[in-house]
Motif scaffolding. Sequence first.
Motif, PDB file in Angstrom:
ATOM      1  N   ALA A  11       0.878  -1.280   0.004  1.00 13.19           N
ATOM      2  CA  ALA A  11       0.122   0.185  -0.022  1.00 13.19           C
ATOM      3  C   ALA A  11       0.922   1.263  -0.044  1.00 13.19           C
ATOM      4  O   ALA A  11       2.024   1.280   0.219  1.00 13.19           O
ATOM      5  N   ASP A  12       0.265   2.421  -0.365  1.00 13.67           N
ATOM      6  CA  ASP A  12       1.058   3.673  -0.264  1.00 13.67           C
ATOM      7  C   ASP A  12       1.684   3.734   0.984  1.00 13.67           C
ATOM      8  O   ASP A  12       1.285   3.554   2.127  1.00 13.67           O
ATOM      9  N   ALA A  13       2.974   4.340   1.204  1.00 16.41           N
ATOM     10  CA  ALA A  13       3.769   4.607   2.084  1.00 16.41           C
ATOM     11  C   ALA A  13       2.715   5.287   3.033  1.00 16.41           C
ATOM     12  O   ALA A  13       2.027   6.224   2.435  1.00 16.41           O
ATOM     13  N   GLY A  14       2.743   5.342   4.602  1.00 17.01           N
ATOM     14  CA  GLY A  14       1.856   5.957   5.093  1.00 17.01           C
ATOM     15  C   GLY A  14       0.446   5.229   5.293  1.00 17.01           C
ATOM     16  O   GLY A  14      -0.021   5.168   6.478  1.00 17.01           O
ATOM     17  N   ASN A  15      -0.047   4.591   4.389  1.00 18.65           N
ATOM     18  CA  ASN A  15      -1.118   3.522   4.618  1.00 18.65           C
ATOM     19  C   ASN A  15      -1.104   2.098   4.865  1.00 18.65           C
ATOM     20  O   ASN A  15      -1.694   1.333   5.195  1.00 18.65           O
ATOM     21  N   SER A  16       0.430   1.764   4.672  1.00 14.45           N
ATOM     22  CA  SER A  16       0.822   0.272   4.660  1.00 14.45           C
ATOM     23  C   SER A  16       0.753  -0.207   6.123  1.00 14.45           C
ATOM     24  O   SER A  16       0.855   0.753   7.228  1.00 14.45           O
ATOM     25  N   LEU A  17       0.416  -1.331   6.164  1.00 11.38           N
ATOM     26  CA  LEU A  17       0.928  -2.049   7.734  1.00 11.38           C
ATOM     27  C   LEU A  17       2.241  -1.772   8.031  1.00 11.38           C
ATOM     28  O   LEU A  17       2.566  -1.638   9.330  1.00 11.38           O
ATOM     29  N   THR A  18       2.944  -2.037   7.051  1.00 11.37           N
ATOM     30  CA  THR A  18       4.654  -1.899   7.266  1.00 11.37           C
ATOM     31  C   THR A  18       4.784  -0.460   8.041  1.00 11.37           C
ATOM     32  O   THR A  18       5.730  -0.482   9.272  1.00 11.37           O
ATOM     33  N   SER A  19       4.185   0.505   7.258  1.00  8.38           N
ATOM     34  CA  SER A  19       4.689   1.878   8.045  1.00  8.38           C
ATOM     35  C   SER A  19       3.788   2.176   9.428  1.00  8.38           C
ATOM     36  O   SER A  19       4.502   2.653  10.125  1.00  8.38           O
ATOM     37  N   ARG A  20       2.918   1.460   9.423  1.00 11.71           N
ATOM     38  CA  ARG A  20       2.011   1.474  10.881  1.00 11.71           C
ATOM     39  C   ARG A  20       2.864   0.998  11.846  1.00 11.71           C
ATOM     40  O   ARG A  20       3.092   1.500  12.739  1.00 11.71           O
ATOM     41  N   LEU A  21       3.398  -0.321  11.431  1.00 16.55           N
ATOM     42  CA  LEU A  21       4.013  -0.980  12.643  1.00 16.55           C
ATOM     43  C   LEU A  21       5.367  -0.236  12.798  1.00 16.55           C
ATOM     44  O   LEU A  21       5.714  -0.357  14.217  1.00 16.55           O
ATOM     45  N   LEU A  22       6.085   0.322  11.765  1.00 15.96           N
ATOM     46  CA  LEU A  22       7.272   0.985  11.905  1.00 15.96           C
ATOM     47  C   LEU A  22       7.048   2.022  13.005  1.00 15.96           C
ATOM     48  O   LEU A  22       7.905   2.203  14.092  1.00 15.96           O
ATOM     49  N   LYS A  23       5.890   2.910  12.613  1.00 12.48           N
ATOM     50  CA  LYS A  23       5.711   3.851  13.876  1.00 12.48           C
ATOM     51  C   LYS A  23       5.349   3.567  15.101  1.00 12.48           C
ATOM     52  O   LYS A  23       5.912   4.088  16.054  1.00 12.48           O
TER      53      LYS A  23
END
Length: 383
Positions: free
Chosen positions: A353-365
Amino acid sequence: MASDSARSPQVQDENPSCNSVASFKSADTAVQLCERRKPKPESENLSFGTVFTDHMLLIEWSSEGGWEKPRIQPFGNLSLHPACSALHYAVQLFEGMKAYRGQDDRVRLFRPMLNMDRMLKSAHRACLPSFDGAEFLECIRKLVEIDQDWVPRSDSASLYIRPTFLGTESSLGVKKTSKALLFVILSPVGSYFSTGNKSVSLWADTKYIRAWKGGTGDCKMGGNYGASIFAQNVAMEFGCQQVLWLYGEDHQITEVGTMNLFLYWINEKGEEELATPPLDGIILPGITRRSILDLTRKWGEFKVSERYLTMADLCAALEEKRVKEMFGSGTACVVSHVGRVLYQGQNLQIPCADAGNSLTSRLLKELTDIQYGWTESDWTFFV
Ligand SMILES: Cc1ncc(COP(=O)(O)O)c(C=O)c1O
């Protein structure tokens, strides 16, 4: 015919409880400070593990005398007997953890008792002596406190902590060591994402095997890593950054170089699922992996599973557009999106998903907010 238990040798298979074990005490630590502190590097452009702080922690053990008192002393070379068992037979293990400085200037560790537990498990497998994990953590805390100026003032850098345990038997016999050295060194590290490219490419092939059932893949022993460098170089020759280690006839997905692996997808039953391979002895039980499982299970937004995944499962899901994201997890990168897998001559492009909406970026945050103290958590250990 003798029963299994009658035939089994009397070797304790589980970790001996660290509470009942003879251990050094952090309160006995002797501290010798260096005369002159070294200049600190800029936290930008730090290449991993090349710069070390002013001090180190050392604790020696012998079967005759047990544990000696911990020592914190100026960083310097070790003196080892040339027959040292760590050098000849890889009687060795290590850990990897980080100290983070928050905006409030306080220095924090992230779930460090899990590193202690994993280290004791590796020590048991290497026939190295046990110790009290809480006492060792307190020694590490003191070392980090002494070198706290080295913890970068940046929320994309940190101080890497490398506890290491060596068999120092000074004879060439292949046997349980009668001498050992536990030590800790510290190294400031920059952002894992200094290249700005957050997607990693993987080479998936069964030619080389990282670990196998009954082996030591679930322990953090140096031999696992040294033996993986050849395949890592082959992956690079194929234009990939890391190896995706496969296992068995059915090409089970296990883990990546120094990361556990997650697949976020719509599974065969049509369920939204975050899946990661189970800890069946061939995978390192990552602390980031466990934290991702804990967090996402608490969210309760989708199914979270520890289950087998094969390359056939991944290929079918890609074909049917059921893959949402794939990412690796580890202390170095926290989470890292997998963008491409080279498998059987085909480049499998993995969506995200777009950076910001992805599970990867949510978990990173979520994870970095805890590590750098933006979110209060009982996973935080203050130095
Ligand atoms: C082989 C392997 N798998 C997974 C991991 C991730 O573990 P952790 O999250 O504890 O850093 C590491 C890193 O230590 C590793 O070396």
